[in-house]
Design a protein around this motif. Structure first.
Motif, PDB file in Angstrom:
ATOM      1  N   GLY A 411       2.610   0.837  -5.551  1.00 58.28           N
ATOM      2  CA  GLY A 411       1.367   0.371  -4.367  1.00 58.28           C
ATOM      3  C   GLY A 411       1.422   1.608  -3.955  1.00 58.28           C
ATOM      4  O   GLY A 411       2.351   2.711  -4.271  1.00 58.28           O
ATOM      5  N   VAL A 412       0.180   1.878  -2.979  1.00 53.21           N
ATOM      6  CA  VAL A 412       0.258   3.653  -2.394  1.00 53.21           C
ATOM      7  C   VAL A 412       0.917   3.116  -1.166  1.00 53.21           C
ATOM      8  O   VAL A 412       2.293   4.334  -1.512  1.00 53.21           O
ATOM      9  N   ARG A 413       0.873   1.908  -0.465  1.00 51.21           N
ATOM     10  CA  ARG A 413       1.927   2.068   0.089  1.00 51.21           C
ATOM     11  C   ARG A 413       3.859   2.133  -0.505  1.00 51.21           C
ATOM     12  O   ARG A 413       4.811   2.829   0.631  1.00 51.21           O
ATOM     13  N   GLU A 414       4.100   1.704  -1.175  1.00 52.92           N
ATOM     14  CA  GLU A 414       5.487   2.133  -2.110  1.00 52.92           C
ATOM     15  C   GLU A 414       6.003   2.825  -2.142  1.00 52.92           C
ATOM     16  O   GLU A 414       6.936   3.763  -2.001  1.00 52.92           O
ATOM     17  N   LEU A 415       5.256   3.713  -2.876  1.00 52.56           N
ATOM     18  CA  LEU A 415       4.990   5.184  -3.343  1.00 52.56           C
ATOM     19  C   LEU A 415       5.199   5.796  -1.960  1.00 52.56           C
ATOM     20  O   LEU A 415       6.024   6.919  -2.138  1.00 52.56           O
ATOM     21  N   ARG A 416       4.037   5.445  -0.806  1.00 50.17           N
ATOM     22  CA  ARG A 416       4.366   6.605   0.326  1.00 50.17           C
ATOM     23  C   ARG A 416       5.963   6.889   1.188  1.00 50.17           C
ATOM     24  O   ARG A 416       6.686   7.579   1.416  1.00 50.17           O
ATOM     25  N   ALA A 417       6.419   4.969   1.081  1.00 52.84           N
ATOM     26  CA  ALA A 417       7.885   5.087   1.232  1.00 52.84           C
ATOM     27  C   ALA A 417       9.052   6.128   0.738  1.00 52.84           C
ATOM     28  O   ALA A 417       9.576   6.366   0.932  1.00 52.84           O
ATOM     29  N   LEU A 418       8.940   5.829  -0.646  1.00 53.43           N
ATOM     30  CA  LEU A 418       9.276   6.434  -1.432  1.00 53.43           C
ATOM     31  C   LEU A 418       9.602   7.973  -1.175  1.00 53.43           C
ATOM     32  O   LEU A 418      10.654   8.714  -1.684  1.00 53.43           O
TER      33      LEU A 418
END
Length: 701
Positions: A411-418
């Motif tokens: 998701g957007v938040r997971e991708l941003r964190a990675l």
């Protein structure tokens, strides 16, 4: 084929779509509409009710009525005098020849004089032959000079037709302006007579007829479907084979459509010399054969691109989707006039809490690397396009391992964190990869990505900052992962659905979040191009309409437009000015699309590209030269001197030179300054390669 569609309420009463203006207060006359002539025409002509023009008649029709009738009357008077005196002269010459050469019967006049005459019966035959010959000569020469045939066609033929037959001279239209009835179910009647009897007892619209005929065509291709077709029609009648939404028409439709030829009429080609003869005064229309090569329209705001092109094409694609022959994706600002939400099955409005659907950022792509590459291209701003390759690699190094570990996209938040290098997120990813037994496969990618964290040129940090635009409370739930991901959020729409006759509207938040609108526009267009080319079921025409394509066009989109010609898909791209695109994209975009449309008021530098794309043609140029007259002797020179003294002007001679020269079909100056309001110049190319030179079209009404 859609034989198992659900029941739905009958749509608003269909309007008649024919060569005459629609009669909203009358029921749809299916038999008359189906019987309207639809001759084969060059591309771009609205075929419904079209009648080819005769070149000679068209040229003659340019003569005004006054001079035409005056010339015809003068030639009639002169011809009558020639007939009277010519007949008498011919008879006298024949009588002289009879007497001179002693032909016929001899009459004794006495005193040794004789006269030779032709017998009465033969004399009548000779007079008749002379009369016929003189009439033929008079009609042949004076009739041509006086254009008597044109006068008869214009004035006498319609009067005789109305008086004798009570029908128009062109035939096929009765006294109330409708075509003669015909059996619209002739082909179906032989195979499914009971189904036809059920249909004849109900009121059908043009969408119903086109939908059922499309289903019948599918039956002809696969006869095993005949029992299912007959059962469906006998049970549901006009609602048979309905679209999954149950809709049978579009509420508030305003366009002129012909669903049998799949055309939408946009205006009228003007009767000007620059337009080909067959198109002059004919209806101008678009269909999938033309849209399959994609169309680029350029014009300033307020010139009618959306109202006179974008909305009618979107309406046509939605109607064809209801008929089971197309799928439509329409992208534009939330306030763009591209039809009400009731026209569409899926409405995606990021930032609007009433939005019923979200958007799959990866388009449900089967290949993680391809999905990541498209997302990276959409996230990067134009000024950082040179970093596109490193950005794609960085995103692929995250999306690929995540998909391998979890079986879904982040998701957007997971991708941003990675991408931002969050240690906890990376630890969770490593643990999941190890649990799935694929850590060794992706170890090199993970190490490379981790080494990039914290560096000044790290593309991951740039992508994480761009993703922050989407990771905001106003967009919560709008960009979920694929099914099977985190719970919550709106049901996502993915472009793999182009195999079905769906109608999709994407509303971009251009006013409140312009940068997010730019990212989403580019992402949706890229996903459409990718999905349209990857479809296995290409019987449906996949149509894309982009109201403002300035942010949606990149190198991959341009390449995708070229590939879509062979996949039964096409796009309509609307631009305010080509200056909104980067310089390297302008010429390739012109080469990628087959149809080009220029609206009034475009900039001269935009007009230059159109003018160069349309090329030149030979025109006849006449030059007139005036020089002082010095010819003649002393008398003529003295007369010219007196004339000059009296009038103050010098006698001149006139020299006329005619030559063929190459000129632009439409010059940049003409496109920028000479186009009248409500008009456009459009060139067309079909998917088969047939081309139509630029047409001046009136889009009003």
């Amino acid at each position: 084929m859609g034989l198992d569609g659900t029941h739905g309420r009958q749509a608003a009463q269909a309007q008649r779509t024919s060569a005459v203006p629609p009669q909203r207060h009358l029921p749809f006359d299916l038999a008359a509409w189906a019987a309207e002539p639809r001759p084969e025409t060059p591309p771009g002509i609205f075929r419904l009710g079209y009648r080819p023009q005769d070149e000679t008649r068209t040229e003659q029709a340019t003569v005004p009525p006054g001079p035409l009738l005056t010339r015809a009357a003068l030639n009639l008077v002169v011809g009558w005098l020639v007939f009277i005196y010519g007949r008498a002269l011919c008879l006298n010459l024949i009588a002289y020849a009879v007497d001179k050469f002693e032909i016929g019967s001899r009459i004794d006049l006495g005193q040794g004089r004789f006269q030779y005459v032709v017998p009465a019966g033969q004399r009548d035959l000779v007079a008749l032959a002379v009369n016929v010959l003189m009439i033929l000569l008079v009609v042949r020469y004076f009739g041509r000079m006086g254009r008597w045939t044109e006068v008869f066609r214009r004035y006498a033929a319609p009067l005789l037709a109305r008086t004798v037959t009570q029908e128009a001279s062109e035939g096929g239209i009765d006294a109330v302006g409708r075509t003669h009835s015909a059996d619209p179910w002739f082909e179906v009647r032989a195979g499914a007579p009971e189904a036809v009897r059920r249909l004849e007892g109900e009121q059908l619209g043009d969408v119903d007829y086109a939908r059922i005929r499309h289903a019948w065509d599918t039956v002809l291709a696969d006869p095993d479907l005949l029992p299912a077709f007959a059962e469906q029609v006998e049970a549901r009648g006009a609602a048979a084979c309905a679209h999954p939404s149950g809709a049978r028409d579009l509420p508030g439709r305003t366009g002129r459509h012909d669903l049998l030829t799949r055309q939408v009429r946009l205006g009228t080609a003007q009767n000007v010399v620059k337009n080909p003869l067959a198109h002059r005064s004919a209806g101008f229309a678009l269909d999938p054969q033309l849209l399959g090569t994609s169309l680029l329209a350029v014009g300033p705001a307020g010139t009618g691109k959306t109202a006179r092109l974008g909305r009618p094409v979107a309406e046509a694609l939605c109607l064809q989707a209801l008929a089971g022959t197309a799928c439509a994706v329409v992208i534009g600002a939330a306030d763009a006039d591209l039809g009400p939400d009731t026209w569409y099955d899926v409405v995606i409005a990021p930032g609007d809490p009433r939005s019923p659907y979200g958007l799959d950022l990866y388009g449900a792509a089967a290949d993680p690397d391809e999905a990541a590459a498209r997302l990276a291209d959409a996230l990067l701003p134009d000024e950082l396009a040179q970093r596109a390759e490193t950005a794609r690699t960085a995103l692929q190094q995250v999306v690929g391992p995540y998909h391998a570990a979890h079986g879904r996209y982040p998701g957007v938040r997971e991708l941003r964190a990675l991408l931002g290098g969050d240690p906890d997120a990376w630890a969770v990813l490593r643990k999941a990869l190890q649990a799935a037994g694929v850590l060794a496969v992706h170890e090199a990618e993970l190490q490379h990505r981790e080494r990039q964290h914290g560096r000044a040129d790290d593309p991951g940090a740039l992508l994480a900052d761009r993703l922050a635009l989407l990771d905001r409370p106003v967009f919560a739930g709008c960009f979920p992962g694929v099914p099977g991901g985190p719970a919550g959020g709106l049901p996502p729409f993915a472009m793999r659905a182009l195999d079905h006759p769906l109608r999709v509207r994407v509303k971009l938040p251009e006013r409140s979040h312009p940068e997010v609108a730019r990212v989403l526009s580019r992402l949706v267009v890229a996903q459409f191009v990718q999905a349209a080319s990857a479809r296995t079921e290409r019987s449906l025409f996949a149509g894309l309409v982009v109201d403002d394509a300035s942010a949606a066009v990149d190198v991959h989109t341009v390449r995708g437009l070229q590939r879509m010609r062979g996949t039964n898909a096409g796009a309509v791209l609307l631009l305010r000015t080509l200056a909104d695109l980067s310089e390297p994209l302008r010429a390739p975009l012109f080469g990628a699309v087959g149809c080009r449309m220029a609206f009034p008021g475009i900039a001269p530098w935009d007009g230059r590209l159109f003018s160069e794309a349309w090329g030149t043609h030979l025109v006849t140029e006449t030059a007139v030269t005036h020089t002082p007259d010095t010819s003649g002797g002393l008398v003529r020179k003295a007369a010219r001197g007196v004339r000059k003294a009296l009038s103050g002007t010098t006698a001149q001679t006139e020299s006329v030179t005619t030559r063929d020269v190459e000129r632009h079909r439409w010059s940049p100056s003409d496109l920028a300054h000479a186009l009248p309001s409500g008009h456009a110049v459009v060139s067309l190319t079909t998917v088969d390669g047939e081309q139509v030179p630029p047409l001046l079209v009136d889009l009003r009404g």
